[in-house]
Design an enzyme around this catalytic site. Structure first.
Site, PDB file in Angstrom:
ATOM      1  NE  ARG A  41      29.172  30.882  40.729  1.00  0.00           N
ATOM      2  CZ  ARG A  41      29.257  30.823  39.397  1.00  0.00           C
ATOM      3  NH1 ARG A  41      29.000  31.891  38.682  1.00  0.00           N
ATOM      4  NH2 ARG A  41      29.578  29.692  38.799  1.00  0.00           N
ATOM      5  CG  HIS A  87      35.593  28.789  46.567  1.00  0.00           C
ATOM      6  ND1 HIS A  87      34.280  28.393  46.636  1.00  0.00           N
ATOM      7  CD2 HIS A  87      35.585  29.966  45.885  1.00  0.00           C
ATOM      8  CE1 HIS A  87      33.507  29.291  46.051  1.00  0.00           C
ATOM      9  NE2 HIS A  87      34.278  30.250  45.573  1.00  0.00           N
ATOM     10  CE1 TYR A 131      52.874  45.143  49.598  1.00  0.00           C
ATOM     11  CE2 TYR A 131      50.967  45.542  48.190  1.00  0.00           C
ATOM     12  CZ  TYR A 131      52.331  45.481  48.368  1.00  0.00           C
ATOM     13  OH  TYR A 131      53.162  45.755  47.323  1.00  0.00           O
TER      14      TYR A 131
END
Length: 866
Positions: A41, A87, A131
């Site tokens: 990570r 993931h 967006y």
């Protein structure tokens, strides 16, 4: 098993239970958790410079065909595919990572080409993922180049449905180029970005010269190259960081101080500095009074870059405001920790070790790619050999295929496994391989043309050349390295750009002195230990005989003990009447108005009761010569002590000289061993002698007699003659009268004599309070006991002989008298502000000068010698 057996020790479920200490289990479980965070990570891999989330995002885009040549794809789609296939964590974490890869103020070379709002340097968050749109940037494709050629290992994804790469091929050293940051369990990494061209040059250098040192590599890698530009302060910290893997690098904003427009313009900010928050912090400090001199702050930044305009107040000193901003806002420290995963284990690497690990990875990638391409080339050569062989005997091949009952029989016949007969006669047999036979059977008639035959031969020659090249790469390490160098050079030619971050000289940390305007000031100390400083420029020099202006507001019962002139950046040695010496920086004295009383000096100088400053020496004067501090006491003792004895002065002061009971230290001069000294007494006597007559002594010595004093007479001060500058001896009396006399009028004698009459200390003049040597262009600062202060040029005082009355210097009120006098050397004299101050009446001045001339004619007759 019977029920009784179930309860037997070690039987049944009990047999699966293991006893262990809880602290051991907790420790092991924590280590396992920590390693999963470290490897899975938080830390980047040294080979491709990516954390798992970044690697998975890029691979998901690669698999989905969202490359630099495709159209942009909704970020939510990319996040969804990454999360669903590779993931299995929150979408917000993936989108944050994706957005950072697209930010040109976070990545030196962005790996994602974003369309829409992906955040700003003001700390604005990216727009929602529905967006924005994204695709891979061209340089990101270089990280995945040849990933389909068995160049890296793959592993199963979280649900075993797909395969994902454990590392990307990485055609350039991405870890150093784009940097990385992350916090793991018990460790963290913070690697700054660098210039691509410099990193590639250093990598090539390491290929050519494996024994290169960090210093050799730094000939190419000048230092970090931040996407936001700015400046790195000094090179030593960078060198240390590259050599050890850790370092603290000071990064300073790029700005211009426009003295004409009276403003400071910030053009570039330190890496990861929030512009909006920076402006807010500066405004808060201005409002709180921590930063003075700023009138307005405007953010004029646009798409072309950063531009923050700081307007200064009229009269503000740009350099001081600049240093105040540097001290708190415009300079940050980048703590470099070059920590990354090497073979799955976290390691702190030097610059050379980082490039070596990358080269090892890249050599493995090129080797595996070459093996893969060699296998493909050999397979293709084998096919081409079969087709060319078939063309050489095309009639027999065609007849065999045409007379075969099926496609499979044709393949078998071409492989020599089946004999085809025509009219009972067997056709010729062949020994093509299975793959060759498969391609021959699939040949089209159009390929039998002479042009197609020529193209096949040309292709075969090219494939053979490729095979030879690949075999050479695999056989010779130098050939493999040559390929790596060539590919790195191609990357550099395509993507390298100029440095954005520059270097500035390391002038040291911004100190408090840098935050104080450099100006000449008058420091006033009262007997009750109130102290303050005032710019000397506030006091315009006026003609002698004026009353001066208010210099300090004294509380009832207090009076001025001393006044001295210094620069705000001077280090001062303050000598007291008790024979102690203290060290003081002028800017530590609080600056206040003329009418202010001052602040208690208890926090600056640890005085005893009744202790007051009687002399001040500038430490700059001590640095210019290898000399002495010459001290005189009230009772006529004098001594010289080497300046080396005053190097380490405690906050509580140290002993400067030993004093007899009832004696006091009254004055100190800096001498170089070649000066003549003039001691003046309150009764108007003076004596001149060579300082060699006073041997050098330690701080605890009392000294020797310098002058024989008459009854009830005491030493007023001492002056050291600097023949390069001094022309006159200046004498000022308590009642405000004074004179200057040519130095030559004081003939040299031996010490411990009675001396000569210097000035008439009669009822009009009062006792002498100060004696100094002065030269052309010097000014006097005269302070009265009740706080009046006056500045006047020495030329205002008449030049008269010894044993004269002198002329009025300062017009004192009834009951007031001169408390302290200091000289402003000509090098410090400048035009001050207009102030009110009475000038002596011209007729009165003429009369005084006439009296002084008359007195001078009889001076010689009244001399008193030893």
């Amino acid at each position: 098993m019977s029920s009784d057996d179930a309860f037997e020790p070690g039987a049944g479920i009990a047999a699966e239970i293991k006893n262990t200490r809880i602290e051991q289990e907790m420790e092991q479980s924590y280590i396992d958790y920590a390693m999963s965070v470290i490897a899975g990570r938080a830390l980047p891999d040294v080979r491709d410079g990516l954390k798992p989330v970044h690697r998975r995002i890029l691979y998901a885009m690669h698999e989905a065909g969202v490359t630099a040549n495709s159209s942009h794809r909704k970020s939510s789609s990319i996040v969804g595919e990454t999360m669903g296939d590779y993931h299995p964590h929150g979408d917000s974490a993936i989108y944050d990572a994706l957005a950072r890869l697209a930010q040109d103020f976070s990545m030196r070379y962005p790996l994602v080409d974003g369309q829409g709002n992906f955040g700003s340097v003001d700390g604005d968050p990216p727009a929602a993922m529905r967006y924005t749109e994204a695709r891979m940037s061209p340089i990101a494709e270089e990280l995945l180049e040849d990933i389909d050629k068995d160049t890296v290992d793959f592993q199963s994804n979280y649900d075993d449905r797909k395969q994902e790469p454990t590392v990307l091929p990485s055609s350039f050293p991405n870890l150093l180029v784009n940097g990385s940051s992350g916090i793991a369990v018990g460790m963290s990494t913070n690697i700054p970005p660098h210039n691509l061209g410099e990193i590639i040059d250093a990598t090539v250098e390491l290929i050519d010269r494996p024994d290169s040192t960090v210093e050799d590599l730094m000939e190419h890698v000048k230092g970090p190259d931040f996407p936001t530009g700015a400046n790195i302060v000094g090179r030593n910290a960078v060198h240390k960081a590259y050599k050890t893997g850790r370092g603290r690098i000071r990064v300073r904003a790029d700005f211009d101080v426009d003295e004409e427009a009276n403003r400071i313009i910030i053009n570039e900010l330190p890496f990861q500095e929030n512009k909006a928050r920076l402006i807010e912090r500066i405004a808060d400090d201005v409002n709180a009074g921590k930063i003075e001199g700023i009138r307005d702050i405007r953010d004029e930044s646009d798409r072309d870059g950063i531009r923050v305009v700081i307007e200064l107040k009229r009269g503000a000193m740009g350099e001081v405001v600049k240093n105040q901003l540097l001290d708190n806002h415009l300079e940050v420290t980048f703590g470099m920790i070059n920590l990354s995963l090497v073979d799955g284990q976290p390691r702190v690497l030097t610059l050379k070790e980082t490039l070596e690990e990358y080269l090892n990875h890249r050599r493995e990638v090129v080797r595996r790619r070459s093996e893969y391409e060699l296998d493909e080339a050999e397979d293709r050569a084998h096919i081409l050999e079969g087709r060319l062989k078939a063309l050489d005997d095309i009639d027999a091949v065609v007849e065999t295929i045409r007379n075969s009952e099926s496609r499979d029989d044709a393949k078998a016949a071409l492989q020599g496994e089946l004999v085809v007969e025509v009219d009972g006669e067997p056709l010729p047999t062949f020994d093509f391989s299975e793959e060759q036979a498969k391609h021959i059977v699939a040949m089209q008639l159009g390929s039998l043309t002479s042009m197609e035959t020529a193209e096949l031969k040309e292709e075969y020659e090219d494939v053979q050349a490729t095979i030879e090249r690949l075999e050479a790469i695999l056989a010779e390490a130098s050939e493999l390295d040559a390929v790596i160098k060539s590919e790195l050079q191609d990357i550099k030619d395509e993507y390298a750009d100029d440095r954005r971050t520059s270097f500035v000289a390391n002038t040291g940390e911004v100190t408090r002195a840098d935050l104080i305007a450099e100006e000449d000031v008058a420091v006033v100390v009262s007997e009750d230990d109130y102290i303050k400083r005032m710019p000397i420029a506030r006091f315009r020099a006026q003609r002698r005989g004026g009353k001066g202006i208010i210099g300090t507001d004294l509380k009832e019962g207090d009076s001025v003990s001393s006044v001295f002139v210094a620069n705000t950046h001077d280090d001062l040695l303050c000598f007291t009447n008790h024979g102690q010496v203290y060290q003081l920086k002028t800017y530590q004295v609080p600056e206040m108005s003329r009418t202010a009383r001052g602040k208690s000096a208890v926090n600056l100088l640890d005085f005893d009761d009744g202790e007051e400053i009687t002399a001040v020496v500038n430490c700059d004067d001590l640095e210019e010569i290898d000399g002495y501090l010459t001290m005189v006491t009230k009772n006529g003792y004098i001594k010289r002590t080497s300046v080396d004895n005053f190097q380490n002065i405690l906050s509580t002061g140290i002993i400067a000289t030993k004093l007899d009971d009832g004696d006091q230290l009254v004055d100190v001069e800096v001498t170089d061993g070649t000066r003549d000294l003039v001691i003046g007494t309150e009764g108007g006597m003076s004596i001149r002698f060579d300082e060699d007559e006073v041997r050098a002594m330690g701080r605890s010595a009392r000294g020797v007699r310098g002058i024989k004093l008459s009854e009830d007479d005491y030493v007023a001060g001492v002056a050291a003659i600097d023949e390069a500058h001094d022309s006159w001896v200046l004498t000022v009396t308590k009642n405000g009268y004074g004179k200057r006399t040519d130095i030559d009028a004081y003939r040299a004698q031996s010490r411990n004599g009675k001396g000569l009459i210097d000035i008439k200390a009669n009822e009009r003049n009062g006792p002498v309070c100060a004696i100094n040597t002065v030269g052309e262009g010097d000014d006097l600062v005269v302070m009265s006991d009740q706080g009046q202060i006056m500045r006047t040029p020495v030329e205002e005082l008449s030049t008269v002989g010894r044993n004269t009355m002198g002329v009025i210097v300062m017009d004192l009120d009834a009951g007031d008298y001169v408390s302290s006098v200091d000289v402003i050397p000509s090098s410090m004299v400048g035009e001050g502000e207009e102030v009110e101050g009475a000038e002596v009446d011209a007729e009165e001045a003429d009369a005084e000068e006439a009296d002084a001339d008359a007195e001078e004619t009889s001076a010689e007759a009244e001399e008193v010698d030893e």
